[in-house]
Structure formats: structure tokens, C-alpha cells
Design a protein around this motif. Structure first.
Motif, PDB file in Angstrom:
ATOM      1  N   UNK A  50       0.554   6.488  -7.298  1.00 29.70           N
ATOM      2  CA  UNK A  50       0.737   5.823  -8.894  1.00 29.70           C
ATOM      3  C   UNK A  50      -0.957   4.903  -8.499  1.00 29.70           C
ATOM      4  N   UNK A  51      -1.784   4.469  -7.352  1.00 28.44           N
ATOM      5  CA  UNK A  51      -2.070   3.870  -7.810  1.00 28.44           C
ATOM      6  C   UNK A  51      -1.884   1.809  -7.443  1.00 28.44           C
ATOM      7  N   UNK A  52      -1.198   1.803  -6.220  1.00 29.33           N
ATOM      8  CA  UNK A  52      -0.054   0.837  -6.556  1.00 29.33           C
ATOM      9  C   UNK A  52      -0.092   0.014  -7.517  1.00 29.33           C
ATOM     10  N   UNK A  53       0.684   0.463  -7.828  1.00 31.72           N
ATOM     11  CA  UNK A  53       1.220   0.071  -9.407  1.00 31.72           C
ATOM     12  C   UNK A  53       2.197  -1.032  -9.505  1.00 31.72           C
ATOM     13  N   UNK A  54       2.717  -1.563  -8.050  1.00 31.65           N
ATOM     14  CA  UNK A  54       3.221  -2.750  -7.909  1.00 31.65           C
ATOM     15  C   UNK A  54       2.494  -3.840  -6.477  1.00 31.65           C
ATOM     16  N   UNK A  55       2.897  -4.740  -6.654  1.00 38.46           N
ATOM     17  CA  UNK A  55       2.444  -5.808  -5.887  1.00 38.46           C
ATOM     18  C   UNK A  55       3.049  -5.664  -4.383  1.00 38.46           C
ATOM     19  N   UNK A  56       2.670  -5.652  -3.280  1.00 40.45           N
ATOM     20  CA  UNK A  56       3.115  -5.344  -2.320  1.00 40.45           C
ATOM     21  C   UNK A  56       4.844  -6.486  -2.140  1.00 40.45           C
ATOM     22  N   UNK A  57       4.230  -6.880  -2.546  1.00 38.74           N
ATOM     23  CA  UNK A  57       6.146  -8.001  -2.785  1.00 38.74           C
ATOM     24  C   UNK A  57       7.113  -7.438  -2.939  1.00 38.74           C
ATOM     25  N   UNK A  58       6.593  -6.761  -4.257  1.00 37.04           N
ATOM     26  CA  UNK A  58       7.586  -6.045  -5.315  1.00 37.04           C
ATOM     27  C   UNK A  58       8.003  -4.830  -4.588  1.00 37.04           C
ATOM     28  N   UNK A  59       6.825  -4.283  -3.560  1.00 37.29           N
ATOM     29  CA  UNK A  59       7.314  -2.822  -3.020  1.00 37.29           C
ATOM     30  C   UNK A  59       8.601  -2.996  -1.986  1.00 37.29           C
ATOM     31  N   UNK A  60       7.641  -3.955  -1.339  1.00 38.39           N
ATOM     32  CA  UNK A  60       8.307  -4.404  -0.227  1.00 38.39           C
ATOM     33  C   UNK A  60       9.834  -4.792  -0.345  1.00 38.39           C
ATOM     34  N   UNK A  61      10.485  -5.407  -1.631  1.00 44.46           N
ATOM     35  CA  UNK A  61      11.665  -5.609  -2.295  1.00 44.46           C
ATOM     36  C   UNK A  61      12.516  -5.085  -2.600  1.00 44.46           C
ATOM     37  N   UNK A  62      11.899  -3.875  -3.299  1.00 44.39           N
ATOM     38  CA  UNK A  62      12.791  -2.381  -3.843  1.00 44.39           C
ATOM     39  C   UNK A  62      12.871  -1.636  -1.545  1.00 44.39           C
ATOM     40  N   UNK A  63      11.945  -1.159  -0.926  1.00 42.70           N
ATOM     41  CA  UNK A  63      12.480  -1.257   0.237  1.00 42.70           C
ATOM     42  C   UNK A  63      13.785  -1.891   1.051  1.00 42.70           C
ATOM     43  N   UNK A  64      13.451  -3.012   0.383  1.00 40.98           N
ATOM     44  CA  UNK A  64      14.765  -3.974   1.731  1.00 40.98           C
ATOM     45  C   UNK A  64      15.634  -3.735   0.624  1.00 40.98           C
ATOM     46  N   UNK A  65      15.245  -3.823  -0.461  1.00 42.44           N
ATOM     47  CA  UNK A  65      16.741  -3.759  -1.276  1.00 42.44           C
ATOM     48  C   UNK A  65      17.550  -2.643  -0.593  1.00 42.44           C
ATOM     49  N   UNK A 107       7.817  -9.035   6.282  1.00 37.91           N
ATOM     50  CA  UNK A 107       7.316  -8.487   7.949  1.00 37.91           C
ATOM     51  C   UNK A 107       6.757  -6.611   6.994  1.00 37.91           C
ATOM     52  N   UNK A 108       7.925  -6.600   6.119  1.00 43.53           N
ATOM     53  CA  UNK A 108       8.022  -5.447   5.189  1.00 43.53           C
ATOM     54  C   UNK A 108       6.396  -6.036   4.578  1.00 43.53           C
ATOM     55  N   UNK A 109       6.911  -6.441   3.618  1.00 43.24           N
ATOM     56  CA  UNK A 109       5.009  -7.243   2.862  1.00 43.24           C
ATOM     57  C   UNK A 109       4.044  -6.816   3.802  1.00 43.24           C
ATOM     58  N   UNK A 110       4.190  -7.686   4.224  1.00 43.32           N
ATOM     59  CA  UNK A 110       2.999  -7.091   5.577  1.00 43.32           C
ATOM     60  C   UNK A 110       2.236  -5.524   6.049  1.00 43.32           C
ATOM     61  N   UNK A 111       2.949  -4.981   6.409  1.00 44.99           N
ATOM     62  CA  UNK A 111       3.005  -3.762   6.390  1.00 44.99           C
ATOM     63  C   UNK A 111       2.278  -3.298   5.404  1.00 44.99           C
ATOM     64  N   UNK A 112       2.683  -3.451   3.905  1.00 45.18           N
ATOM     65  CA  UNK A 112       1.971  -2.870   2.783  1.00 45.18           C
ATOM     66  C   UNK A 112       0.723  -3.842   2.255  1.00 45.18           C
ATOM     67  N   UNK A 113       0.727  -5.092   2.554  1.00 44.48           N
ATOM     68  CA  UNK A 113      -0.577  -5.850   2.763  1.00 44.48           C
ATOM     69  C   UNK A 113      -1.442  -5.161   3.327  1.00 44.48           C
ATOM     70  N   UNK A 114      -1.214  -4.882   4.645  1.00 45.86           N
ATOM     71  CA  UNK A 114      -2.005  -4.158   5.606  1.00 45.86           C
ATOM     72  C   UNK A 114      -2.640  -2.967   5.088  1.00 45.86           C
ATOM     73  N   UNK A 115      -1.597  -1.957   4.417  1.00 43.51           N
ATOM     74  CA  UNK A 115      -1.933  -0.469   3.885  1.00 43.51           C
ATOM     75  C   UNK A 115      -2.994  -0.683   2.304  1.00 43.51           C
ATOM     76  N   UNK A 116      -2.668  -1.499   2.039  1.00 42.15           N
ATOM     77  CA  UNK A 116      -3.855  -2.308   0.893  1.00 42.15           C
ATOM     78  C   UNK A 116      -5.171  -2.442   1.139  1.00 42.15           C
ATOM     79  N   UNK A 117      -5.313  -3.348   2.464  1.00 40.66           N
ATOM     80  CA  UNK A 117      -6.178  -3.253   3.108  1.00 40.66           C
ATOM     81  C   UNK A 117      -7.361  -1.867   3.546  1.00 40.66           C
ATOM     82  N   UNK A 118      -6.600  -1.952   4.374  1.00 49.97           N
ATOM     83  CA  UNK A 118      -6.759  -0.415   4.545  1.00 49.97           C
ATOM     84  C   UNK A 118      -6.952   1.160   3.477  1.00 49.97           C
TER      85      UNK A 118
END
Length: 190
Positions: free
Chosen positions: A163-178, A88-99
Motif C-alpha cells: 500500500x506504498x507505506x500509507x502509514x508511518x513506521x510508528x503507526x504500523x509498530x503500534x498496530x502490531x504491538x497492540x 524495536x518494532x518501529x526500528x525494524x520497520x524503519x530499516x525496511x523503509x530505508x531498503x
């Protein structure tokens, strides 16, 4: 004929929205005038006023559309299991990437915090409510805990965008969830 008018209205609104976003990249909303906005969009002021009350109303409508779109997007991908919360966190981040352009402008360049607060409510609804149900917190404490988690997550997202989205949505989602599940002490200090 009605379809042609609808297209014209859609085009006018799109051009005005794009113009406001472009102008927000250069200066704060309080310094943007309707006259300047209309000039940039190549639309006359009377046309502007048939759609919006002022530049604040236009910004509000842009934010409402993004939040409604974000809610709809996340509703299609809403996961409830703990193991799936990262998705779910990754989907939110992917949405942000798309916009990216509009989210970057509204979250970072626009000093008004209304959009950030709206995104926080979306995050609270889709992410935190599921997480908080899994833990045995006093209901009074859960509000403070969820505010802390959502606020921190939004600032992680803002930092990632800057930081120009220097990590993938999945990596940021993992950080937030951790951080949310294990905390700073357990997750980072190990």
C-alpha cells in the motif's frame, strides 16, 4: 593495485545485485538466466561465475547481506523492556523503509519465500523472544504462539509495503504491538 581490484569486485557485485533486483520486478527468478542477468549488468558470463555459481546463489547472497545488515541495525537498537518493544518494532520497520526497493521486491514480487522466512527469524529473535519471556506459556505452546505472531506481523508489513507505506513506521509498530499484547478481541473489538 589491490584496492583497485577490490573496487572492481565491489562494483561488479553491486551491478549484478542491482540487475537481479530489477529483473525480479518483472519476472520470477526461475525464468531469469545468467546470460540475461549478465547482459542487463553489462558484465560477461565468466566474470559472473568468478563471483557466483548461478542466479540462485546471487539471490542468496543478497538475502544474506540484507539479513546481516538488519541484524546489525537492530542489535544497535535492541530494547528489552515491554514498553520499549514498540521501539524495536518501529526500528525494524524503519530499516525496511530505508531498503524499501529491495525489501519490496524480495518480500512481495519474488515468489520465493526464503527471504520472508529469514525476516521471520530476525523478528522472532528481536521481538518475540522478549515478549514471550513476559508471559507464562508452556514452552511447547510458545513456539506456536510466536509463529502465529511473527507470521501475522510479516504479512502486516507486506500489506503495508504493497500500500506504498500509507502509514508511518510508528503507526504500523503500534498496530502490531497492540495485536500482540492485547489480541484482536481486546484491541480492535473495543
Amino acid at each position: 593495485m589491490t584496492e583497485k581490484l577490490d573496487r572492481r569486485k565491489q562494483y561488479t557485485r553491486m551491478v549484478l545485485k542491482n540487475s537481479l533486483i530489477t529483473l525480479l520486478k518483472a519476472k520470477p527468478l526461475a525464468t531469469i538466466t545468467v546470460k540475461e542477468l549478465c547482459s542487463h549488468a553489462d558484465i560477461n558470463r565468466s566474470t559472473f561465475y568468478t563471483h557466483y555459481k548461478d542466479q540462485y546463489d546471487l539471490l542468496n547472497k543478497i538475502e544474506e547481506e540484507i539479513i546481516a545488515d538488519m541484524n546489525m541495525y537492530l542489535s544497535e537498537h535492541n530494547f528489552s523492556e515491554k514498553e520499549e518493544s514498540i521501539q524495536t518494532t518501529q526500528k525494524l520497520l524503519e530499516y525496511i523503509v530505508s531498503k524499501h526497493d529491495i525489501c519490496y521486491t524480495l518480500l512481495i514480487e519474488n515468489k520465493d519465500t526464503s527471504f520472508e522466512e529469514r525476516v521471520m527469524e530476525v523478528a522472532r529473535r528481536f521481538l518475540i523472544d522478549n515478549w514471550m519471556d513476559e508471559f507464562d506459556y508452556d514452552s511447547g505452546d510458545s513456539t506456536y504462539i510466536s509463529t502465529f505472531i511473527v507470521s501475522g506481523s510479516i504479512h502486516v508489513i507486506k500489506h503495508w509495503l504493497s500500500r506504498d507505506m500509507d502509514k508511518t513506521p510508528q503507526q504500523i509498530a503500534e498496530i502490531i504491538n497492540m495485536i500482540c499484547y492485547r489480541g484482536l478481541d481486546e484491541g480492535i473489538m473495543d
